[in-house]
Design a protein around this motif. Structure first.
Motif, PDB file in Angstrom:
ATOM      1  N   GLY A 107       0.966  -1.277  -0.009  1.00 60.22           N
ATOM      2  CA  GLY A 107       0.058  -0.050   0.103  1.00 60.22           C
ATOM      3  C   GLY A 107       0.913   1.504  -0.110  1.00 60.22           C
ATOM      4  N   GLN A 108       2.186   1.212   0.310  1.00 56.48           N
ATOM      5  CA  GLN A 108       2.782   2.471   0.059  1.00 56.48           C
ATOM      6  C   GLN A 108       3.514   2.672  -1.217  1.00 56.48           C
ATOM      7  OE1 GLN A 108       6.221   2.071   3.194  1.00 56.48           O
ATOM      8  NE2 GLN A 108       5.419   0.002   3.534  1.00 56.48           N
ATOM      9  N   TYR A 109       3.367   1.630  -2.003  1.00 54.63           N
ATOM     10  CA  TYR A 109       3.763   1.994  -3.650  1.00 54.63           C
ATOM     11  C   TYR A 109       2.841   1.574  -4.541  1.00 54.63           C
ATOM     12  CZ  TYR A 109       8.008   1.579  -0.512  1.00 54.63           C
ATOM     13  OH  TYR A 109       9.033   1.535   0.668  1.00 54.63           O
ATOM     14  N   GLY A 110       2.022   1.043  -4.384  1.00 52.72           N
ATOM     15  CA  GLY A 110       0.997   0.659  -5.290  1.00 52.72           C
ATOM     16  C   GLY A 110       1.325  -0.479  -6.410  1.00 52.72           C
ATOM     17  N   VAL A 111       1.056  -0.316  -7.878  1.00 57.75           N
ATOM     18  CA  VAL A 111       1.737  -1.120  -8.774  1.00 57.75           C
ATOM     19  C   VAL A 111       3.195  -0.945  -8.759  1.00 57.75           C
ATOM     20  CG1 VAL A 111       1.470  -1.861 -11.174  1.00 57.75           C
ATOM     21  CG2 VAL A 111      -0.658  -1.442  -9.733  1.00 57.75           C
ATOM     22  N   GLU A 112       3.892  -2.061  -8.500  1.00 58.30           N
ATOM     23  CA  GLU A 112       5.412  -2.048  -8.845  1.00 58.30           C
ATOM     24  C   GLU A 112       5.853  -2.865 -10.281  1.00 58.30           C
ATOM     25  OE1 GLU A 112       7.712  -1.891  -4.960  1.00 58.30           O
ATOM     26  OE2 GLU A 112       5.841  -3.008  -4.380  1.00 58.30           O
ATOM     27  N   VAL A 113       7.118  -2.756 -10.500  1.00 56.75           N
ATOM     28  CA  VAL A 113       7.442  -3.534 -11.631  1.00 56.75           C
ATOM     29  C   VAL A 113       7.128  -4.878 -11.481  1.00 56.75           C
ATOM     30  CG1 VAL A 113       9.684  -4.268 -13.123  1.00 56.75           C
ATOM     31  CG2 VAL A 113       9.550  -1.924 -11.951  1.00 56.75           C
ATOM     32  N   GLY A 114       7.330  -5.567 -10.534  1.00 52.88           N
ATOM     33  CA  GLY A 114       6.987  -7.075 -10.242  1.00 52.88           C
ATOM     34  C   GLY A 114       5.383  -7.318 -10.581  1.00 52.88           C
ATOM     35  N   THR A 115       4.887  -6.534 -10.095  1.00 50.58           N
ATOM     36  CA  THR A 115       3.265  -6.323 -10.158  1.00 50.58           C
ATOM     37  C   THR A 115       2.978  -6.668 -11.836  1.00 50.58           C
ATOM     38  OG1 THR A 115       2.982  -5.241  -8.446  1.00 50.58           O
ATOM     39  CG2 THR A 115       1.170  -5.697  -9.512  1.00 50.58           C
ATOM     40  N   GLU A 116       3.494  -5.702 -12.562  1.00 49.81           N
ATOM     41  CA  GLU A 116       3.293  -5.618 -13.858  1.00 49.81           C
ATOM     42  C   GLU A 116       3.678  -7.002 -14.590  1.00 49.81           C
ATOM     43  OE1 GLU A 116       5.356  -2.249 -15.321  1.00 49.81           O
ATOM     44  OE2 GLU A 116       4.114  -0.834 -14.146  1.00 49.81           O
ATOM     45  N   ILE A 117       4.863  -7.375 -14.305  1.00 50.20           N
ATOM     46  CA  ILE A 117       5.496  -8.736 -15.008  1.00 50.20           C
ATOM     47  C   ILE A 117       4.606  -9.844 -14.676  1.00 50.20           C
ATOM     48  CG2 ILE A 117       7.272 -10.083 -15.054  1.00 50.20           C
ATOM     49  CD1 ILE A 117       9.294  -7.814 -14.402  1.00 50.20           C
ATOM     50  N   ILE A 118       4.021  -9.888 -13.489  1.00 48.97           N
ATOM     51  CA  ILE A 118       3.515 -11.063 -13.036  1.00 48.97           C
ATOM     52  C   ILE A 118       1.950 -10.988 -13.769  1.00 48.97           C
ATOM     53  CG2 ILE A 118       2.129 -12.086 -10.908  1.00 48.97           C
ATOM     54  CD1 ILE A 118       4.798 -11.255  -9.507  1.00 48.97           C
ATOM     55  N   TRP A 119       1.459  -9.622 -13.592  1.00 52.53           N
ATOM     56  CA  TRP A 119      -0.016  -9.252 -14.216  1.00 52.53           C
ATOM     57  C   TRP A 119      -0.148  -9.882 -15.849  1.00 52.53           C
ATOM     58  CZ3 TRP A 119      -4.730  -9.247 -13.644  1.00 52.53           C
ATOM     59  CH2 TRP A 119      -5.635  -8.543 -14.716  1.00 52.53           C
ATOM     60  N   ASN A 120       1.315  -9.940 -16.582  1.00 55.08           N
ATOM     61  CA  ASN A 120       1.129 -10.406 -17.783  1.00 55.08           C
ATOM     62  C   ASN A 120       0.855 -11.935 -17.861  1.00 55.08           C
ATOM     63  OD1 ASN A 120       1.907  -7.796 -18.924  1.00 55.08           O
ATOM     64  ND2 ASN A 120       4.210  -8.157 -18.794  1.00 55.08           N
ATOM     65  N   TYR A 121       1.504 -12.565 -16.929  1.00 51.92           N
ATOM     66  CA  TYR A 121       1.046 -14.021 -16.822  1.00 51.92           C
ATOM     67  C   TYR A 121      -0.076 -14.395 -16.566  1.00 51.92           C
ATOM     68  CZ  TYR A 121       6.113 -14.886 -17.982  1.00 51.92           C
ATOM     69  OH  TYR A 121       7.344 -14.811 -18.499  1.00 51.92           O
ATOM     70  N   ILE A 122      -0.689 -13.715 -15.539  1.00 58.86           N
ATOM     71  CA  ILE A 122      -2.055 -14.008 -15.320  1.00 58.86           C
ATOM     72  C   ILE A 122      -2.988 -13.744 -16.021  1.00 58.86           C
ATOM     73  CG2 ILE A 122      -3.857 -13.172 -13.669  1.00 58.86           C
ATOM     74  CD1 ILE A 122      -1.772 -12.322 -11.578  1.00 58.86           C
ATOM     75  N   ASP A 123      -2.834 -12.610 -16.954  1.00 54.82           N
ATOM     76  CA  ASP A 123      -3.560 -12.204 -17.988  1.00 54.82           C
ATOM     77  C   ASP A 123      -3.355 -13.246 -19.208  1.00 54.82           C
ATOM     78  OD1 ASP A 123      -5.297 -10.397 -19.311  1.00 54.82           O
ATOM     79  OD2 ASP A 123      -3.680  -9.579 -20.545  1.00 54.82           O
ATOM     80  N   LYS A 124      -2.350 -13.858 -19.318  1.00 47.79           N
ATOM     81  CA  LYS A 124      -2.158 -14.982 -20.431  1.00 47.79           C
ATOM     82  C   LYS A 124      -2.743 -16.338 -19.990  1.00 47.79           C
ATOM     83  CE  LYS A 124       1.635 -17.928 -22.006  1.00 47.79           C
ATOM     84  NZ  LYS A 124       3.000 -18.338 -21.937  1.00 47.79           N
ATOM     85  N   TYR A 125      -2.910 -16.467 -18.836  1.00 49.35           N
ATOM     86  CA  TYR A 125      -3.514 -17.752 -18.257  1.00 49.35           C
ATOM     87  C   TYR A 125      -4.954 -17.650 -18.062  1.00 49.35           C
ATOM     88  CZ  TYR A 125       0.660 -20.571 -18.029  1.00 49.35           C
ATOM     89  OH  TYR A 125       1.866 -21.116 -18.308  1.00 49.35           O
ATOM     90  N   GLN A 126      -5.469 -16.187 -17.884  1.00 55.48           N
ATOM     91  CA  GLN A 126      -6.859 -16.051 -17.811  1.00 55.48           C
ATOM     92  C   GLN A 126      -7.376 -16.557 -16.578  1.00 55.48           C
ATOM     93  OE1 GLN A 126      -9.316 -13.938 -20.369  1.00 55.48           O
ATOM     94  NE2 GLN A 126      -7.085 -13.004 -20.140  1.00 55.48           N
TER      95      GLN A 126
END
Length: 702
Positions: A107-126
């Motif tokens: 909650g101090q930093y919000g979306v970080e680099v690691g979040t963006e990278i992992i989201w790409n895989y979550i999005d891929k696997y739906q």
């Protein structure tokens, strides 16, 4: 322990950036459920999930760790994952078998680099996904900024279930699904349930209505009900939220303080009541094209998603039951190799603790010991019902090093250790290059490499040397040349004699046949290292017996295995043997092999020889504001930019870059973009090396 049916098993994976608080939240969830009676901490090295020695040394997760809780008649399997993308293999394999992804945000930093990278895989696997904004009681909390950064990441399908609030110095959470306020004491734990304060009722009501609308949108019956009543009750909202999560059209947002045990019980309650289970997901398609029905009545099939090797136990194999039920001592067949495995033991794993069970049903996650023929990505099934579950696609290595043992006597020991490391982490790729005479290790980055080095030293007792790998150059020619060579050797009795005249030319696909020769035969050789040798018999008048021509070609092929410029492979040459001499007594195969080799080498050196270098097709995903510095760096690496595309807030740079210029690129790119850029590289083609670079390489090889 109790055996749960598939509708009461929930598999969640905790993902998120480094230091988002996943391990601490997992520990609190286990504590809340009564699985442990005292919460461990990362500082005290006593959490359930981070139990490996290397994790204690580094103070962060390196491995994905399966655990479980039992909460209100549900079993929740939890996988705590690393936050650094060097260990992306651990994250991907966990996402692959999870039913719901819980993405933790600091909650101090919000979306970080690691979040963006992992989201790409979550999005891929739906996969159905919910978000948890953690550390809400921290003085540096930036809740609204964190929420807005999430909205920028996933879009308007993000919906608040909760938001934090301070009331008279106490940490509270407003829950707009239940329309209650949870008030926590200084030490967290079980909250006091209170009405929403008057000054928050309007905000909470608006968010509640947005949630109702979002829930109704994902179910036609609920939508009609909503139009009739103008609202939905809590059970109906849960139904709609689950449908939205399954369609990736609703991403709920929760609040917690994992450190101080605030909100974790409510989060687990939502996972129980709303988050999809394996039974809710669409059936997977097998490699054979058949639907894998997640039913306990179906023939048993298991998918192996993780393997670890422990010195005292040997191989531990983690699996998800994809269909049917598995019992202790079951015999199952490995679809990859046809071998039968006996599952002598079944376990539920909580970190390093093993709890024996006699059976596991569809949707559950378990482990077994000492399988002989099974690795990560394998499918085990009952005999007579063959099935192959689609394997996890792991990313290609981003960093490569040559590796050797400091003590040459330990080379075989090193090879065996690397096999086990690859078995445990398929993103570690090991191959021996016969051409370069090097063992090449591929991994995801410098930190990943450091953990491999640590394992070799501390687990296997091997001191390894890591060096820059050689580049697999090729040699070819740019013009035609003629040469002849006479081989004559006399040492009493029968001697050796052969003379060969030949012409060589650059070869390319579709070129016309050579002119000025009487072509009697032609042989095309697809070279193991790529390219071709095209060999023509143009002998007239029988000056060389036909039986000697294979020996001439054999001599040429031997030279092509170690070119005269840098001892690299030669490719894409055609040779016309058109004249020569032989002796009725002294000529033999070895004589013509030697003569052919010398004549070819001489002609090659006179045909304007050139070096070819491997060129990679490089794709870089970079934030828009950082494109300039990335492009400047690429141009310094002799890159040719092929195009730029826009995707969300990112630019996708496509270029071709010599492989020699990509050494260390992963580290440099991470430094240049604060880790926000990612890249992939695949082999494209061999292209001519610039003259100045060729001179330097030839000089180095002398």
């Amino acid at each position: 322990m109790k055996v749960y049916d598939d509708k009461h098993i929930k598999n969640v994976v905790l993902v998120g950036a480094h230091h988002s608080g996943k391990t601490t939240l997992a520990e609190t969830m286990l504590f809340e459920a009564g699985l442990i009676n005292r919460r461990g901490t990362i500082e005290n090295l006593n959490t359930v999930s981070d139990y490996h020695e290397i994790e204690h040394e580094r103070g962060n997760s390196v491995f994905a760790t399966p655990m479980h809780t039992e909460w209100r008649q549900y079993k929740i399997n939890i996988m705590d994952t690393p936050g650094l993308d060097d260990f992306i293999g651990e994250i991907i394999s966990s996402i692959r078998v999870a039913d719901t992804i819980v993405t933790v945000i600091n909650g101090q930093y919000g979306v970080e680099v690691g979040t963006e990278i992992i989201w790409n895989y979550i999005d891929k696997y739906q996969k159905p996904t919910l978000f948890v904004i953690n550390q809400i009681d921290h003085l540096g909390l930036k809740y609204e900024e964190s929420y807005n950064s999430l909205k920028n990441l996933v879009g308007n399908n993000l919906v608040k279930i909760q938001y934090p609030l301070k009331v008279d110095g106490a940490q509270c959470i407003i829950d707009v699904l239940k329309m209650k306020m949870y008030k926590f004491g200084p030490d967290g734990g079980k909250p006091e349930k209170l009405p929403i304060p008057d000054d928050q009722k309007e905000v909470a009501a608006q968010l509640h209505n947005e949630l109702v609308e979002k829930a109704a949108e994902n179910d036609e019956e609920l939508l009609e009900l909503y139009f009739d009543k103008g609202s939905l009750n809590e059970d109906e909202m849960r139904q709609g939220i689950k449908a939205g999560m399954l369609n990736q059209e609703v991403f709920p947002v929760f609040c917690t303080s994992g450190l101080n045990d605030m909100g974790s019980g409510r989060l687990m309650g939502f996972i129980d009541n709303v988050a999809p289970s394996a039974a809710d997901l669409k059936p997977e398609q097998s490699v054979e094209g058949n639907a894998i029905e997640p039913k306990k009545e179906a023939p048993t099939s298991l998918f192996v998603f993780k393997t670890i090797h422990q010195p005292n136990l040997g191989q531990i194999t983690f699996f998800k039951v994809k269909s049917g039920e598995v019992h202790q001592n079951d015999k199952l067949v490995n679809s990859r190799n046809g071998e039968t495995e006996i599952l002598n033991q079944l376990f539920i794993m909580d970190g390093k603790k093993r709890e024996p069970v006699t059976k596991l049903t569809v949707g559950d996650i378990g482990a077994t010991l000492k399988l002989k023929y099974t690795e990560t990505n394998d499918t085990l099934h009952v005999a007579g019902n063959p099935i192959t579950i689609k394997p996890i696609q792991f990313p290609e290595p981003r960093t490569r090093k040559s590796i050797s043992a400091a003590n040459k006597k330990e080379e075989e020991k090193l090879s065996e250790a690397l096999k086990k490391i690859h078995s445990q982490d398929p993103t570690v790729v090991v191959s021996y290059s016969k051409e370069l005479k090097q063992l090449i290790l591929g991994c995801q980055g410098e930190l990943h490499l450091a953990t491999i080095d640590w394992a070799l030293k501390n687990i296997y007792g091997i001191e390894a040397i890591f060096e820059r790998p050689k580049i697999a150059y090729r040699e070819t020619i740019q013009r035609s040349a003629n040469a002849n060579y006479r081989h004559k050797k006399q040492s009493g009795g029968a001697g050796q004699f052969a003379q060969v005249h030949l012409k060589i030319e650059p070869w390319y696909e579709g070129m016309p046949e050579p002119e000025g020769f009487n072509i009697r035969g032609k042989e095309e050789v697809d070279l193991p290292w790529g390219g071709k040798l095209v060999f023509y018999n143009c002998i007239v008048g029988g000056v060389i017996d036909l039986r000697y021509l294979p020996s001439v070609m054999k001599g040429i092929l031997e030279v092509m295995e170690s070119g005269p410029l840098t001892k690299s492979y030669i490719r894409d040459v055609r040779v016309m043997v058109y004249d020569g001499k032989m002796h009725s007594v002294d000529s033999n195969d070895i004589s013509f092999k030697i003569a052919g080799a010398h004549a070819f080498k001489e002609a090659f050196l006179n045909a304007n020889p050139s070096l070819l270098e491997p060129v990679q097709e490089l794709t870089v995903k970079v934030p828009e504001e950082m494109v300039g510095s990335v492009m400047t760096d690429l141009q310094s690496r002799r890159a040719i930019i092929q195009g730029i595309e826009t995707k969300d807030q990112y630019q996708i740079l496509k270029s071709t870059v010599p492989a020699a210029e990509l050494y260390g690129y992963s580290t440099n790119l991470r430094s240049m973009t604060q880790g926000r850029a990612t890249f992939s590289a695949v082999f494209s083609s061999f292209q001519n090396v610039p003259t100045n670079v060729q001179k330097e390489l030839v000089k180095q090889s002398e």
